[in-house]
Design a protein around this motif. Sequence first.
Motif, PDB file in Angstrom:
ATOM      1  N   GLN A  88      -1.947  18.747 -23.940  1.00  0.00           N
ATOM      2  CA  GLN A  88      -0.519  18.744 -24.221  1.00  0.00           C
ATOM      3  C   GLN A  88       0.295  18.949 -22.945  1.00  0.00           C
ATOM      4  O   GLN A  88       1.287  18.254 -22.711  1.00  0.00           O
ATOM      5  N   ALA A  89      -0.141  19.896 -22.109  1.00  0.00           N
ATOM      6  CA  ALA A  89       0.559  20.146 -20.850  1.00  0.00           C
ATOM      7  C   ALA A  89       0.451  18.954 -19.914  1.00  0.00           C
ATOM      8  O   ALA A  89       1.421  18.588 -19.226  1.00  0.00           O
ATOM      9  N   ALA A  90      -0.728  18.319 -19.883  1.00  0.00           N
ATOM     10  CA  ALA A  90      -0.939  17.166 -18.999  1.00  0.00           C
ATOM     11  C   ALA A  90      -0.126  15.955 -19.442  1.00  0.00           C
ATOM     12  O   ALA A  90       0.161  15.071 -18.629  1.00  0.00           O
ATOM     13  N   PRO A  93       6.441  15.099 -20.881  1.00  0.00           N
ATOM     14  CA  PRO A  93       7.470  15.088 -21.945  1.00  0.00           C
ATOM     15  C   PRO A  93       6.945  14.784 -23.344  1.00  0.00           C
ATOM     16  O   PRO A  93       7.343  15.468 -24.294  1.00  0.00           O
ATOM     17  N   PRO A  94       6.037  13.799 -23.531  1.00  0.00           N
ATOM     18  CA  PRO A  94       5.533  13.578 -24.897  1.00  0.00           C
ATOM     19  C   PRO A  94       4.821  14.803 -25.476  1.00  0.00           C
ATOM     20  O   PRO A  94       4.833  15.013 -26.691  1.00  0.00           O
ATOM     21  N   GLY A  95       4.232  15.598 -24.618  1.00  0.00           N
ATOM     22  CA  GLY A  95       3.559  16.796 -25.094  1.00  0.00           C
ATOM     23  C   GLY A  95       4.518  17.896 -25.498  1.00  0.00           C
ATOM     24  O   GLY A  95       4.208  18.729 -26.354  1.00  0.00           O
ATOM     25  N   LEU A 323     -10.729  14.757 -23.855  1.00  0.00           N
ATOM     26  CA  LEU A 323      -9.357  14.864 -24.345  1.00  0.00           C
ATOM     27  C   LEU A 323      -8.329  14.831 -23.231  1.00  0.00           C
ATOM     28  O   LEU A 323      -7.201  14.370 -23.440  1.00  0.00           O
ATOM     29  N   THR A 324      -8.687  15.321 -22.054  1.00  0.00           N
ATOM     30  CA  THR A 324      -7.725  15.374 -20.949  1.00  0.00           C
ATOM     31  C   THR A 324      -7.862  14.190 -19.992  1.00  0.00           C
ATOM     32  O   THR A 324      -7.148  14.124 -19.000  1.00  0.00           O
ATOM     33  N   GLY A 328      -8.053   9.789 -23.060  1.00  0.00           N
ATOM     34  CA  GLY A 328      -7.783  10.812 -24.057  1.00  0.00           C
ATOM     35  C   GLY A 328      -6.295  11.020 -24.246  1.00  0.00           C
ATOM     36  O   GLY A 328      -5.802  11.103 -25.376  1.00  0.00           O
ATOM     37  N   LEU A 329      -5.559  11.082 -23.146  1.00  0.00           N
ATOM     38  CA  LEU A 329      -4.107  11.254 -23.223  1.00  0.00           C
ATOM     39  C   LEU A 329      -3.433  10.031 -23.828  1.00  0.00           C
ATOM     40  O   LEU A 329      -2.439  10.148 -24.543  1.00  0.00           O
ATOM     41  N   ALA A 330      -3.997   8.855 -23.580  1.00  0.00           N
ATOM     42  CA  ALA A 330      -3.457   7.635 -24.195  1.00  0.00           C
ATOM     43  C   ALA A 330      -3.677   7.662 -25.701  1.00  0.00           C
ATOM     44  O   ALA A 330      -2.794   7.278 -26.477  1.00  0.00           O
TER      45      ALA A 330
END
Length: 345
Positions: A88-90, A93-95, A323-324, A328-330
Amino acid sequence: MTKLGSLFLAMLLALTASAFAQDERAPNEKPVKVIADGRIAVPGGGELPLYVSADWSKPSPQVDRAVLVLHGRLRDADVYFRSALKAQAAAGPPGQTALMIAPQFLAKTDVKAFDLPPDILRWTLTSWQGGEDALGPRPVSSFAALDAILARLADRRLFPHLREVVVAGHSGGGQVVQRYAIAGKGESTLVAMGIGVRYVVANPSSYAYFSSERPAPDIAASCPGFDDWKYGMQARPAYLASPSPDMLERTYTARRVIYLLGTEDTDPNHPALDKTCMAEAQGPYRLARGEAYVSTMRQRDGGTPRHSLWLVQGVGHSGDKMLTSSCGLAALFDLPGCPTAKASP
């Protein structure tokens, strides 16, 4: 040696043997280290522990995305929640406008070790992975618990601007997500409200097949239970016993599914790899099993136009790294940067 000394030595040896026996247990047989601090009531009876990144009992107009991250066989929701918050932090803004949720499916041994209240749901060590009923306090499916979470997210009084729900899981959690994408009943209400739902299946040990074909037919031929749920469509639990396999397949192929596979998850002797003949019939290791399953599904009638295979280069069996990663972020936050996403439908 005195009689007292001999007695002391015998006691010491007994304690050492007991401790050794404890250490020799499979890791998932040991009680969890932490119990999640949140709770959600599940229709039918019982409460499910979970972590939530913000207070979701009051209106949250800032939330436009909810991400569920499911733990693996160790039931270590705390570890996966930390990875979820890291992702989420990585995401930037979307996070910041996302709500992160990590449910925890406990086993009987966890409830006993922490002396938890009788209304806390508990399963066997692995039955929660396939949607089977809880041992107590009521025979509630683990999939019904996920339905309850999605129902909370569908409450427009709480989440007036929610537009996307992501159900993601790695390893044992990936097994849950893949099966829930087949049978889960929680999506329909969200979709009817214009909320998108996707499933991210990361590095599971096995998949649920819709036919008796397997990548290793010789192993399947000598494995009586190879086509039983959660590996196939036979002997399905109560939660998904009514729909026919054809109906379940139509539901599954209509849903948005991303298979997230680490290119280095190739160890046929990984300690957490499912080595039953049911799983071995699907391939020698996780990457092979995932690629074979995606290929098989694409060749079925109608194909899988809404399913994608994204390979995470250089990553093995690590939920945190999966996940990171850029892919994963995509998958979780629609961020650009996953090179293999371009080649997927």
